[in-house]
Structure formats: structure tokens, C-alpha cells
Motif scaffolding. Sequence first.
Motif, short mmCIF file in Angstrom:
data_model
loop_
_atom_site.label_atom_id
_atom_site.label_comp_id
_atom_site.label_asym_id
_atom_site.label_seq_id
_atom_site.Cartn_x
_atom_site.Cartn_y
_atom_site.Cartn_z
N LEU A 26 -64.13 26.49 130.83
CA LEU A 26 -64.68 24.96 130.70
C LEU A 26 -65.70 25.68 129.94
CD1 LEU A 26 -64.93 22.78 133.18
CD2 LEU A 26 -63.48 21.99 131.62
N PRO A 27 -66.41 24.88 128.58
CA PRO A 27 -67.23 25.14 127.82
C PRO A 27 -68.37 26.11 128.54
CG PRO A 27 -66.37 23.03 126.79
CD PRO A 27 -66.02 23.57 128.60
N TRP A 28 -69.08 26.74 128.02
CA TRP A 28 -70.30 28.20 129.22
C TRP A 28 -71.67 27.40 127.69
CZ3 TRP A 28 -71.41 28.01 134.02
CH2 TRP A 28 -70.45 27.33 135.33
N LYS A 29 -71.15 28.92 127.22
CA LYS A 29 -72.68 29.09 126.15
C LYS A 29 -71.25 29.09 124.54
CE LYS A 29 -74.94 32.50 128.07
NZ LYS A 29 -76.40 33.36 128.13
N GLU A 30 -70.31 28.72 124.30
CA GLU A 30 -70.14 28.63 123.07
C GLU A 30 -70.17 27.19 122.34
OE1 GLU A 30 -67.08 28.07 125.87
OE2 GLU A 30 -67.78 29.66 125.52
N THR A 31 -70.17 26.78 122.95
CA THR A 31 -70.82 25.37 122.73
C THR A 31 -71.67 24.61 122.27
OG1 THR A 31 -70.11 24.40 124.55
CG2 THR A 31 -68.17 24.33 123.14
N ASP A 34 -77.12 25.20 127.24
CA ASP A 34 -77.71 26.16 127.74
C ASP A 34 -76.76 26.60 129.08
OD1 ASP A 34 -79.76 27.06 126.48
OD2 ASP A 34 -80.80 25.14 127.05
N TRP A 35 -76.93 27.29 129.88
CA TRP A 35 -76.46 27.84 131.53
C TRP A 35 -76.04 26.25 132.50
CZ3 TRP A 35 -78.16 27.45 136.67
CH2 TRP A 35 -79.07 28.07 136.60
N PHE A 36 -77.58 25.48 132.03
CA PHE A 36 -77.56 24.83 133.61
C PHE A 36 -77.11 23.61 132.64
CE2 PHE A 36 -81.47 25.40 131.27
CZ PHE A 36 -81.92 23.76 130.29
N GLY A 37 -76.50 23.26 131.31
CA GLY A 37 -76.17 22.07 131.19
C GLY A 37 -74.69 22.23 131.22
N ALA A 38 -74.29 23.62 131.04
CA ALA A 38 -72.14 23.37 130.88
C ALA A 38 -71.61 22.95 132.03
CB ALA A 38 -72.52 25.36 130.93
#
Length: 171
Positions: A26-31, A34-38
Motif C-alpha cells: 500500500l502507499p507509504w511515502k510515494e503519494t 506522512d508515515w502516520f497518515g499512510a
Amino acid sequence: MEKKDFTSGIVLLLTGAAFFAGSLFLPWKETGYDWFGAPGLVPAILAVLLALCGLRLIIRSRKEHDFYARLTDAAPCFCAEEDEEEQAAEEKGRPAWMDREAPRAVIAAGLCCAYILLLGRVPYMAATAAFITAFILLFRGAGVLKSICIGGAASVSIWFVFYKIFAVFLP
């Protein structure tokens, strides 16, 4: 019972690992999250918790052989009927799970399929209330009136938490 715990623990551990691996796709940083909203964070946390539950079952089945004996010593046994059913099934020459667990799994799968078919065709709260009520009734969790009350209250609570608090659109 330890063998069932061990097997269930392995299944939960593998399922948690598979879900965790899936959450990494699933999208983590590329979209731009932030890490806590991924979107992958919550599934990853749930997968780890599921795997930890499985690990706990495995450890308990190996280290605490007297776990169920301590439970029956501490509280009165309400499962005498199940013990009698297991003995009767063993006398017939077939395992007791064939008499109970297999039909229960088929019924549970049928209820889940019916619920999936209802979603989108019937309002969400009505379908969820019917599903929960049917599950409680079929598995003898409560009487008719209590099952309807629990199903309705759970349905409204689920709708409120997800739709109103978390702003998640429900079918």
C-alpha cells in the motif's frame, strides 16, 4: 486442546504475516503521506497484532500444558454436553469435529456470503443488523429478542463510529 491452539496459532501467525506483507504494497511515502497518515499503517498494525496473538497461542500450547486444566478447576464446567458428544463420536469411529465444527464453518461461510450479497442492495445498517442477529441466533448466543437488540445496537454503533467519527463511507 493444545493441538488446536498450536494449529490455530500457526494459521493466525501466517495470516498476520501475509497481511503485513500486503500492507507493505500500500502507499507509504510515494503519494505524499506522512508515515502516520499512510494507508498501509493501520493494516500493518492489525497484521502485527494478529501475528502476536498467533504467537501467543503457539507459546501457550507448548509451555502451559495445564492451561485448560486450571480453567476447569477455577470455574465450574459448562461443557459436559460437548465432552459427551466427543465421546459418542469417537465411539462411532469418526472424530468429533465432523459432527460440530465442519457444519458450523459452512454455516458461518454461508452467512458471510449472504451478508456480502445483501450489501448494496439493502441499507447498510439493516444488512449488518440482520447478519449479526442471524449469527447470534444460529450459534445460540442468545434468544430472539436479545439477538435482535444486540444486532441492532451493534449495527448502529458500527455505522456511527465509522461514518460519523472516522468519515468512512459505508456501502
